[in-house]
Design an enzyme around this catalytic site. Sequence first.
Site, PDB file in Angstrom:
ATOM      1  N   THR A  83       0.790  -1.547  -0.155  1.00  0.00           N
ATOM      2  CA  THR A  83      -0.326  -0.155  -0.303  1.00  0.00           C
ATOM      3  C   THR A  83       0.544   1.105  -0.438  1.00  0.00           C
ATOM      4  O   THR A  83       1.890   1.509   1.122  1.00  0.00           O
ATOM      5  CB  THR A  83      -0.531   0.052   1.071  1.00  0.00           C
ATOM      6  OG1 THR A  83      -1.305   1.580   1.396  1.00  0.00           O
ATOM      7  CG2 THR A  83       0.044  -0.005   2.821  1.00  0.00           C
ATOM      8  N   CYS A 196      -1.273   5.181  -6.049  1.00  0.00           N
ATOM      9  CA  CYS A 196      -2.322   4.039  -4.042  1.00  0.00           C
ATOM     10  C   CYS A 196      -2.671   2.901  -5.756  1.00  0.00           C
ATOM     11  O   CYS A 196      -2.974   3.003  -6.146  1.00  0.00           O
ATOM     12  CB  CYS A 196      -3.700   4.925  -4.761  1.00  0.00           C
ATOM     13  SG  CYS A 196      -4.938   3.836  -3.542  1.00  0.00           S
TER      14      CYS A 196
END
Length: 233
Positions: A83, A196
């Site tokens: 992430t 992202c």
Amino acid sequence: MLTIGMLGGMSWESSAYYYRVANELVRTRLGGLHSARVVLHSVDFADIEKLQHTGQWDEAGRLLAEAAVQVRAGGADLLLLCTNTMHKVADQIQAAIDIPLLHLADATAEAVTRAGVTTIGLLGTAFTMEQDFYRDRLTSHGLEVLVPDADDRAEVHRIIYDELCLGDIREDSRRTYRSVIDRLVQRGAQGVILGCTEIELLIAQADSPVPVFATSRLHVEAAVEHALQAPGS
């Protein structure tokens, strides 16, 4: 080969991509029935998301550090935090383990630099675009970082949490992202970081007039390269 640790679940949609790409890369490199040696720990993203939006970053870091210790105990030789946003607590995680955490922003910045790009647009969650933990890591590599304006940042963030993290891929959201990218290019961006992991489910090179840098794939490529440098691999 070395064993790659993956700390994922944020969201599981992108972590599944991490796992698939790692195995594809190893099969390509070694051939036959070879696959990656992986230890994957997947957290409940609802718990982490709540801490993100209430600003409880230290607590989120504590939870992820505990998870990283479990990954290490499972035999991992290096760690990927699957992430972008939670690299805000990367130092806290690294302090808890005695194996290297391969920082996603470093792998991305190195790819951007190799491509000859010096001014880069950044898309991601509001945390990633607006806070300095990620942008500063990129600028430490000599990059100038541009982020969308406030309205665009809000919409990019909304699409990530309300759609992409749920596996909801919409053509109108793809058009929205394309427009945001176009505006970054008009301001001087020579490339765009998909900062992202879920954005890679929506946006590909065909959606941008300038090079896009898919952080998940770059992260996994760096990990596989590291893993295959083990003696005898």
